[in-house]
Motif scaffolding. Structure first.
Motif, PDB file in Angstrom:
ATOM      1  N   VAL A  18       0.822  -1.202   0.000  1.00  0.00           N
ATOM      2  CA  VAL A  18       0.000   0.000   0.000  1.00  0.00           C
ATOM      3  C   VAL A  18       0.866   1.266   0.000  1.00  0.00           C
ATOM      4  CG1 VAL A  18      -0.289   0.193   2.516  1.00  0.00           C
ATOM      5  CG2 VAL A  18      -2.175   0.769   0.997  1.00  0.00           C
ATOM      6  N   ILE A  19       2.051   1.186   0.599  1.00  0.00           N
ATOM      7  CA  ILE A  19       2.916   2.365   0.652  1.00  0.00           C
ATOM      8  C   ILE A  19       3.499   2.642  -0.742  1.00  0.00           C
ATOM      9  CG2 ILE A  19       5.019   3.343   1.696  1.00  0.00           C
ATOM     10  CD1 ILE A  19       2.620   3.119   3.664  1.00  0.00           C
ATOM     11  N   GLY A  20       4.036   1.614  -1.388  1.00  0.00           N
ATOM     12  CA  GLY A  20       4.601   1.802  -2.732  1.00  0.00           C
ATOM     13  C   GLY A  20       3.548   2.268  -3.729  1.00  0.00           C
ATOM     14  N   CYS A  21       2.353   1.658  -3.678  1.00  0.00           N
ATOM     15  CA  CYS A  21       1.297   2.017  -4.635  1.00  0.00           C
ATOM     16  C   CYS A  21       0.828   3.450  -4.408  1.00  0.00           C
ATOM     17  CB  CYS A  21       0.118   1.047  -4.521  1.00  0.00           C
ATOM     18  SG  CYS A  21       0.533  -0.616  -5.082  1.00  0.00           S
ATOM     19  N   LEU A  38       8.426  -1.954  -8.671  1.00  0.00           N
ATOM     20  CA  LEU A  38       9.074  -3.261  -8.781  1.00  0.00           C
ATOM     21  C   LEU A  38       8.518  -4.154  -7.676  1.00  0.00           C
ATOM     22  CD1 LEU A  38      11.424  -4.798 -10.224  1.00  0.00           C
ATOM     23  CD2 LEU A  38      12.891  -3.983  -8.371  1.00  0.00           C
ATOM     24  N   GLU A  39       7.864  -5.242  -8.048  1.00  0.00           N
ATOM     25  CA  GLU A  39       7.227  -6.119  -7.048  1.00  0.00           C
ATOM     26  C   GLU A  39       7.621  -7.565  -7.360  1.00  0.00           C
ATOM     27  OE1 GLU A  39       5.284  -6.048  -4.124  1.00  0.00           O
ATOM     28  OE2 GLU A  39       5.530  -8.203  -4.377  1.00  0.00           O
ATOM     29  N   ARG A  40       8.064  -8.273  -6.330  1.00  0.00           N
ATOM     30  CA  ARG A  40       8.561  -9.637  -6.588  1.00  0.00           C
ATOM     31  C   ARG A  40       7.478 -10.702  -6.475  1.00  0.00           C
ATOM     32  NH1 ARG A  40      12.230 -10.615  -1.228  1.00  0.00           N
ATOM     33  NH2 ARG A  40      10.537 -10.662   0.276  1.00  0.00           N
ATOM     34  N   ASP A 181      12.688  -9.119  -8.242  1.00  0.00           N
ATOM     35  CA  ASP A 181      13.082  -9.187  -6.836  1.00  0.00           C
ATOM     36  C   ASP A 181      14.381  -8.404  -6.657  1.00  0.00           C
ATOM     37  OD1 ASP A 181      13.665  -9.922  -4.277  1.00  0.00           O
ATOM     38  OD2 ASP A 181      13.483 -12.085  -4.608  1.00  0.00           O
ATOM     39  N   ALA A 182      14.293  -7.226  -6.035  1.00  0.00           N
ATOM     40  CA  ALA A 182      15.489  -6.385  -5.859  1.00  0.00           C
ATOM     41  C   ALA A 182      16.430  -7.040  -4.857  1.00  0.00           C
ATOM     42  CB  ALA A 182      15.075  -5.011  -5.357  1.00  0.00           C
ATOM     43  N   ALA A 183      17.684  -7.265  -5.269  1.00  0.00           N
ATOM     44  CA  ALA A 183      18.641  -7.939  -4.386  1.00  0.00           C
ATOM     45  C   ALA A 183      19.642  -6.956  -3.792  1.00  0.00           C
ATOM     46  CB  ALA A 183      19.387  -9.014  -5.169  1.00  0.00           C
ATOM     47  N   GLY A 270      -8.967 -10.553  15.982  1.00  0.00           N
ATOM     48  CA  GLY A 270      -7.513 -10.419  16.010  1.00  0.00           C
ATOM     49  C   GLY A 270      -6.998 -10.378  17.423  1.00  0.00           C
ATOM     50  N   THR A 271      -5.738 -10.232  17.474  1.00  0.00           N
ATOM     51  CA  THR A 271      -4.630 -10.485  16.592  1.00  0.00           C
ATOM     52  C   THR A 271      -3.426 -10.877  17.427  1.00  0.00           C
ATOM     53  OG1 THR A 271      -3.298  -9.583  14.764  1.00  0.00           O
ATOM     54  CG2 THR A 271      -3.857  -8.046  16.508  1.00  0.00           C
ATOM     55  N   THR A 272      -2.275 -10.959  16.822  1.00  0.00           N
ATOM     56  CA  THR A 272      -1.045 -11.271  17.564  1.00  0.00           C
ATOM     57  C   THR A 272       0.037 -10.270  17.183  1.00  0.00           C
ATOM     58  OG1 THR A 272      -0.321 -12.733  15.784  1.00  0.00           O
ATOM     59  CG2 THR A 272      -1.511 -13.761  17.613  1.00  0.00           C
TER      60      THR A 272
HETATM   61  C1  LIG Z   1      -2.681  -8.587  11.153  1.00  0.00           C
HETATM   62  C2  LIG Z   1      -2.432  -7.164  10.718  1.00  0.00           C
HETATM   63  C3  LIG Z   1      -3.470  -6.245  10.775  1.00  0.00           C
HETATM   64  C4  LIG Z   1      -3.251  -4.910  10.408  1.00  0.00           C
HETATM   65  N1  LIG Z   1      -4.288  -4.040  10.486  1.00  0.00           N
HETATM   66  C5  LIG Z   1      -4.082  -2.737  10.167  1.00  0.00           C
HETATM   67  C6  LIG Z   1      -5.152  -1.811  10.259  1.00  0.00           C
HETATM   68  O1  LIG Z   1      -6.271  -2.177  10.624  1.00  0.00           O
HETATM   69  N2  LIG Z   1      -4.904  -0.505   9.965  1.00  0.00           N
HETATM   70  C7  LIG Z   1      -3.658  -0.075   9.575  1.00  0.00           C
HETATM   71  O2  LIG Z   1      -3.484   1.119   9.331  1.00  0.00           O
HETATM   72  N3  LIG Z   1      -2.629  -0.953   9.440  1.00  0.00           N
HETATM   73  C8  LIG Z   1      -2.809  -2.258   9.738  1.00  0.00           C
HETATM   74  N4  LIG Z   1      -1.777  -3.147   9.657  1.00  0.00           N
HETATM   75  C9  LIG Z   1      -0.445  -2.647   9.260  1.00  0.00           C
HETATM   76  C10 LIG Z   1      -0.316  -2.541   7.748  1.00  0.00           C
HETATM   77  O3  LIG Z   1      -0.839  -3.699   7.147  1.00  0.00           O
HETATM   78  C11 LIG Z   1       1.159  -2.366   7.342  1.00  0.00           C
HETATM   79  O4  LIG Z   1       1.749  -1.326   8.098  1.00  0.00           O
HETATM   80  C12 LIG Z   1       1.267  -2.000   5.858  1.00  0.00           C
HETATM   81  O5  LIG Z   1       0.543  -2.916   5.070  1.00  0.00           O
HETATM   82  C13 LIG Z   1       2.724  -1.968   5.400  1.00  0.00           C
HETATM   83  O6  LIG Z   1       2.701  -1.705   4.020  1.00  0.00           O
HETATM   84  P1  LIG Z   1       4.017  -1.737   3.134  1.00  0.00           P
HETATM   85  O7  LIG Z   1       3.612  -1.371   1.761  1.00  0.00           O
HETATM   86  O8  LIG Z   1       5.077  -0.933   3.818  1.00  0.00           O
HETATM   87  O9  LIG Z   1       4.539  -3.244   3.228  1.00  0.00           O
HETATM   88  P2  LIG Z   1       3.991  -4.588   2.594  1.00  0.00           P
HETATM   89  O10 LIG Z   1       2.534  -4.647   2.553  1.00  0.00           O
HETATM   90  O11 LIG Z   1       4.713  -5.680   3.305  1.00  0.00           O
HETATM   91  O12 LIG Z   1       4.482  -4.518   1.089  1.00  0.00           O
HETATM   92  C14 LIG Z   1       5.825  -4.710   0.722  1.00  0.00           C
HETATM   93  C15 LIG Z   1       5.846  -5.314  -0.675  1.00  0.00           C
HETATM   94  O13 LIG Z   1       7.193  -5.359  -1.122  1.00  0.00           O
HETATM   95  C16 LIG Z   1       7.405  -6.572  -1.818  1.00  0.00           C
HETATM   96  N5  LIG Z   1       8.838  -6.853  -1.734  1.00  0.00           N
HETATM   97  C17 LIG Z   1       9.538  -7.200  -0.624  1.00  0.00           C
HETATM   98  N6  LIG Z   1      10.845  -7.297  -0.917  1.00  0.00           N
HETATM   99  C18 LIG Z   1      10.969  -7.031  -2.238  1.00  0.00           C
HETATM  100  C19 LIG Z   1      12.091  -6.988  -3.107  1.00  0.00           C
HETATM  101  N7  LIG Z   1      13.330  -7.240  -2.658  1.00  0.00           N
HETATM  102  N8  LIG Z   1      11.883  -6.683  -4.406  1.00  0.00           N
HETATM  103  C20 LIG Z   1      10.620  -6.423  -4.858  1.00  0.00           C
HETATM  104  N9  LIG Z   1       9.526  -6.454  -4.069  1.00  0.00           N
HETATM  105  C21 LIG Z   1       9.703  -6.745  -2.767  1.00  0.00           C
HETATM  106  C22 LIG Z   1       6.547  -7.583  -1.081  1.00  0.00           C
HETATM  107  O14 LIG Z   1       6.246  -8.687  -1.917  1.00  0.00           O
HETATM  108  C23 LIG Z   1       5.324  -6.745  -0.727  1.00  0.00           C
HETATM  109  O15 LIG Z   1       4.319  -6.832  -1.713  1.00  0.00           O
HETATM  110  C24 LIG Z   1      -1.966  -4.489   9.979  1.00  0.00           C
HETATM  111  C25 LIG Z   1      -0.931  -5.424   9.890  1.00  0.00           C
HETATM  112  C26 LIG Z   1      -1.152  -6.748  10.257  1.00  0.00           C
HETATM  113  C27 LIG Z   1      -0.022  -7.733  10.160  1.00  0.00           C
END
Ligand SMILES: Cc1cc2nc3c(=O)[nH]c(=O)nc-3n(C[C@H](O)[C@H](O)[C@H](O)COP(=O)(O)OP(=O)(O)OC[C@H]3O[C@@H](n4cnc5c(N)ncnc54)[C@H](O)[C@@H]3O)c2cc1C
Length: 379
Positions: A18-21, A38-40, A181-183, A270-272
């Motif tokens: 969600v952050i990248g998008c 870039l998404e792996r 997959d960025a290494a 939830g949750t843990t």
């Molecule tokens: C059980 C649970 C419940 C939650 N509930 C809430 C909520 O109710 N409200 C809220 O605000 N937040 C909630 N969160 C937190 C929220 O989900 C996260 O903070 C948020 O989704 C993080 O987004 P992100 O884009 O940083 O990471 P991610 O969603 O982890 O995305 C990272 C992406 O990068 C890709 N990637 C990784 N490494 C590479 C690479 N080397 N090359 C290319 N691609 C790569 C992965 O495949 C992945 O798609 C919850 C989290 C959990 C675990």
């Protein structure tokens, strides 16, 4: 090498969560810059597609006033932009109201929650203390052991459709997704950043945004600095109620345990918060623990059956704050990660802030408290 501006590889974003998008969307919508994501794996395949989707500034975590105000600003952006994003993307992610009930289950909860009511009011938020005598008629699912509760009205959404909506809206503005997959990241002379993929392919760009959740640690290490972040596994039980029960119209939250009825008709329990490294698999033990805790607080859930249990990894920092900003002394490398429990809530505000930074525009969002340098881990 593409020149800065409109070229497809002018900006590369690692991570299609969600952050990248969101960053890709704001770069395209506000600055006319079409990034490559870039998404792996799959878009939203990490925490972003599996989160509960609750948007609340005050709840089981009590943050500082400053961070709480930032979260409120993030929620305000959801209000402001939901229609625009849903219209542009054509995806309805069910952005809606939900009453949140936070019960006091012991005397110390009463003190804490009554203080929270005052604190929320001081922030201009509406929060009511409900006396035990009123709980049964208003929130009949709650255990009779509750000594009162705070009630608020919050927003919620469906996480995976939201993530997809951010991507689709960005794609309509010219953003593309590349599978890879960025290494490793290498800073080359002349403000060029090279991303080496596991496949051996390399991509060059003038602006690289590292937004790949907890896995950002490895990319930081390849550049020679430490990102003090750990994956924190969270599990959610997707439950069903027997026919005739009807979904409750309110959510109940206490510490890590909650019941969250979704606008889609789903019921999440939830949750843990588990420090188990990069292990993204659900466990029977956590499922049992979650069920035992929620049934104790919400007895009618005894009748619920488990549809499935999901697990995913939160990117978690030692101070629970995200890391948002340019990497000091780098040419065009940015970090947007570490959002912990709040990544869905903070997606839009992070996307706008990083979008403005990458486009070298003034940003009206104060992200100074989210610098990586606060940890003193830069070499
Ligand atoms: C059980 C649970 C419940 C939650 N509930 C809430 C909520 O109710 N409200 C809220 O605000 N937040 C909630 N969160 C937190 C929220 O989900 C996260 O903070 C948020 O989704 C993080 O987004 P992100 O884009 O940083 O990471 P991610 O969603 O982890 O995305 C990272 C992406 O990068 C890709 N990637 C990784 N490494 C590479 C690479 N080397 N090359 C290319 N691609 C790569 C992965 O495949 C992945 O798609 C919850 C989290 C959990 C675990």
């Amino acid at each position: 090498m593409p020149t800065r501006g409109k070229s497809a590889h002018d900006v590369v974003i690692v991570g299609g969560g969600v952050i990248g998008c969101s960053i890709a969307y704001f770069l395209a919508a506000h600055h006319g810059i079409q990034a490559v994501i870039l998404e792996r794996d799959g878009i939203g395949s990490g925490a972003s597609g599996n989160a509960a989707g609750e948007l609340a500034a005050v709840g089981r975590h009590q943050y500082s006033d400053m961070y709480t105000k930032f979260i409120l600003q993030g929620i305000a952006m959801h209000h402001e932009l939901a229609d625009e994003i849903m219209d542009t993307s054509g995806i309805d992610y069910l952005f809606s109201d939900i009453t949140q009930v936070r019960p006091a289950l012991n005397r110390s909860d009463v003190t804490d929650l009554q203080y929270q009511v005052q604190w929320q009011e001081s922030l201009g938020l509406s929060a009511n203390w409900v006396e035990p005598s009123e709980l049964k008629s208003r929130y009949g699912w709650l255990s009779h052991k509750a000594l009162g509760a705070v009630e608020t009205v919050e927003k919620q959404l469906e996480s995976y459709p939201f993530c997809l909506a951010m991507l689709r809206a960005a794609e309509k503005l010219g953003v593309t997704v590349k599978s890879g997959d960025a290494a490793k990241i290498v800073q080359l002379p002349g403000q060029i950043v090279e991303v080496e993929l596991e496949s051996g392919e390399t991509i060059q760009t003038t602006n690289l945004v590292i937004a790949n959740g907890p896995w950002a640690v490895a990319l930081g290490a390849s550049l020679g600095f430490t990102i003090p972040m750990k994956p924190l596994r969270g599990q959610i039980v997707h439950a069903a109620l027997p026919s005739g029960f009807g979904l409750p119209s309110y959510s109940i939250f206490h510490d890590s345990n909650y019941m969250l009825p979704k606008a889609s008709g789903a019921l999440l329990l939830g949750t843990t918060d588990e420090a188990v490294g990069f292990n993204p698999f659900p466990t029977k033990e956590a499922e049992r623990d979650i069920l035992a805790s929620v049934v104790d607080m919400i007895p009618p859930l005894e009748a619920a059956s488990v549809i499935r249990t999901t697990a995913c990894l939160r990117p978690s920092t030692p101070d629970d704050l995200p890391i948002i900003g340019q990497i000091p002394d780098s040419d065009g490398i940015y970090l947007a990660t570490g959002h912990g429990h709040k990544g869905i809530t903070l997606a839009l505000i992070t996307g706008k802030a990083i979008g403005d930074l990458v486009a070298r525009r003034n940003c009206d969002i104060d992200i100074s408290m989210f610098k990586l340098s606060r940890f003193g881990t830069m070499q």
